[in-house]
Scaffold this motif. Sequence first.
Motif, PDB file in Angstrom:
ATOM      1  N   GLN A   9       0.690  -1.291  -0.011  1.00  0.00           N
ATOM      2  CA  GLN A   9       0.102  -0.115   0.030  1.00  0.00           C
ATOM      3  C   GLN A   9       0.906   1.275  -0.101  1.00  0.00           C
ATOM      4  N   CYS A  10       1.953   1.093   0.835  1.00  0.00           N
ATOM      5  CA  CYS A  10       2.904   2.399   0.653  1.00  0.00           C
ATOM      6  C   CYS A  10       3.378   2.653  -0.681  1.00  0.00           C
ATOM      7  N   ALA A  11       3.894   1.614  -1.478  1.00  0.00           N
ATOM      8  CA  ALA A  11       4.118   1.614  -2.838  1.00  0.00           C
ATOM      9  C   ALA A  11       3.136   2.150  -3.690  1.00  0.00           C
ATOM     10  N   LYS A  12       1.763   1.769  -3.411  1.00  0.00           N
ATOM     11  CA  LYS A  12       0.753   2.283  -4.519  1.00  0.00           C
ATOM     12  C   LYS A  12       0.489   3.945  -4.249  1.00  0.00           C
ATOM     13  N   ASN A  13       0.677   4.193  -2.600  1.00  0.00           N
ATOM     14  CA  ASN A  13       0.465   5.719  -2.339  1.00  0.00           C
ATOM     15  C   ASN A  13       1.662   6.535  -3.040  1.00  0.00           C
ATOM     16  N   ALA A  14       2.703   6.165  -2.979  1.00  0.00           N
ATOM     17  CA  ALA A  14       3.974   6.708  -3.621  1.00  0.00           C
ATOM     18  C   ALA A  14       3.819   6.965  -5.066  1.00  0.00           C
ATOM     19  N   ILE A  15       3.494   5.951  -5.835  1.00  0.00           N
ATOM     20  CA  ILE A  15       3.150   5.826  -7.082  1.00  0.00           C
ATOM     21  C   ILE A  15       2.133   6.836  -7.551  1.00  0.00           C
ATOM     22  N   SER A  16       0.960   6.806  -6.914  1.00  0.00           N
ATOM     23  CA  SER A  16       0.004   7.777  -7.240  1.00  0.00           C
ATOM     24  C   SER A  16       0.279   9.182  -6.996  1.00  0.00           C
TER      25      SER A  16
END
Length: 505
Positions: free
Chosen positions: A357-364
Motif C-alpha cells: 500500500q505504501c508503494a501504491k501511495n507513492a506511485i499515485s
Amino acid sequence: MYLLCVIFMFLATFIMLALVLVFVSTSTKNRYSNIIQLYLISLVMLSIFATAYTVRMTYYTFPLKVDYAIYLAVSNLKIRLDILRRLYNVSFGLFFFSTAYGFVVILNKPRHHLIWLSLPILIFIFLNDPKFLINFELKQHTYLGFHAYNILANVFNCLSMCILVLYTLLPYFYIYAYYNKTKYLINKQYIVIYGVCITLLNIFFYSIFVFGTFKNVMFYNLNTANLQINYDGNVNYIITPFIIIAFMLLIFSILIYFKPFSLFQFEGRKNKNILKNTQMYSENLAMSLHAYKNIFWTTQQQFELIKTAINTNNISHAIEYTDAGAELMKAQIKSTQSAMEQLTIQKSTIKNTDIVQCAKNAISNVAANDIKFEVTLPENEILIFGNEQELTEVFKNLIINAIESVKTKEIDTPTIKIAIGVSNKLCIFEITDNGCGITKDNFKKVFLPFFTTKNRARNYGIGLSYVQSIVELYRGKINIASQIGEFTTFQLSFPIVSKKKGDKR
C-alpha cells in the motif's frame, strides 16, 4: 608425544565448543546461520572424538610426575575404541549432512531430496563401522581370498574418500547456482559471505582431519582392530591447538564484522529498539531546522555585504566578502552534514504496515505522464514494522530520483520499473530506471547529506539521506546496482513480520 600436548588439544577443543555455543545462542535463526551452526557443531564433535581417539592410541613420554598423574586420570575414563570410532564416523556424517541440508534449504528443494542426499552418508558410516569391518575381514578366510579382500578394502576406502570429496565440493555447486538464480542483490551478498565461511570451514576440515594432525585416525589409516596402519610420528601436536583456535576466531571475526545476516534479527527485538530510537524526533527536527536556518541566514548576510560593496563600487571588498561567504557556507554545510548524520528519525505511529500500500501511495502521488511505468506489485498485503507515511515518502523519493535520472538522459522510451518481491523472509522493494546511471565511486556518497550529481538550483542532496535513515531505522538495507548510461537499480530489503491474531493490520 607428551601428554601436555593432549591437554592443549582438549583445551583448544573446549574453547572451540564455547565459541560455537555462544554463536548458536546469539545468532539469528535463518537458513544461513542454521547451516553454519551444523557445520560448527560437527567440527567440534570431530575435534573431541579425534583427540580422544589419539589419546587412547598414543604412547606417551612422562618427563614430569604431573604428566604421569594426568595420564592415570585419563586412563580411568574407559571408552572402547570401537565406540570412539563409531562416534567419530557419526561426526563425519553430521559434517556431510550439513552440506546436504544446505543444498535443500538454499535451493528450496523438496524435503525428500534430503533423504536421497543422506543415503551416501549412511553408506559412509556403514562402510567404516567397526563391526562391519571385522565381519568383512572374517570373510577373507571363508569366501574371499587375500587378494580379493585387499581389492574390496581399497574399493571401500576409495568410495569413502569419494563421498568425503563430494560433500565438501557440493556447497560450491549450490552456491554458484543460487548466485546466478537470485535477482536480489542482498541475497547475492549473503551467499558470497556464506561461501567464504564454508571455504574456511572446509580448509579447517582438510588441514586438521584429512591431511593434518588427525590423519592418523582417518578411516583409511585404521585397521579392523581400530588401530593405526601407518603412523606418522612427525605430526606436530603442539601447533594444532593454536591452529584450531585461530581458524575459529577467523570465522567468528568475519561473522561479527560483516554481520551478514543481521536483517533476520528483527523479530523479537524490533519494537523495543525502534520505538526507543524514535523518541527524540522533536529535538532532532528542531536541530535540523536550526541548522538549515543558520545556512540561509549566513547566505543572506553575505549577500547583503556583497550588495553594499558593489553599490559603493568597492570591488575588492565585494570579492573579499564573496570568498569569505564561500568559506562560511562550506563550514556551515559541513557542520549541518555532521549534525544530520547523528539524527534519529521522527517519533510517529509505528506498527505493522503494508508495504504494498505504501508503494501504491507513492506511485499515485508522482505525476510523470511522459515516462513509462512498469509496476509489478503483489495482490496480498506484505507487513513490515514501520510508519506508513515515512515509508511512502521513502518510495516517493526514489521514484522522483528515477524520473530525474531518465529525464537527464535523452532516450526515446524513458522507463521506470517498480516491483515488490519476497525472499528469505525479507520483503524487497525494487526500482530500476534506464537513465544516466551512477558511478561505483558514488554508491556510498549518494546517501551523504547535501551530496548530489544533479542541478543544484533544484536539488539539495537531502532525499537519499532521508531514505537511508528511514530504511536503517526499520532494520532494512539498501543495495545499489548501476551501469553508466544504461540503468540504475535500488533494492530496499525489510524483514517481514508475522500477522498476530487479533491484529487488524
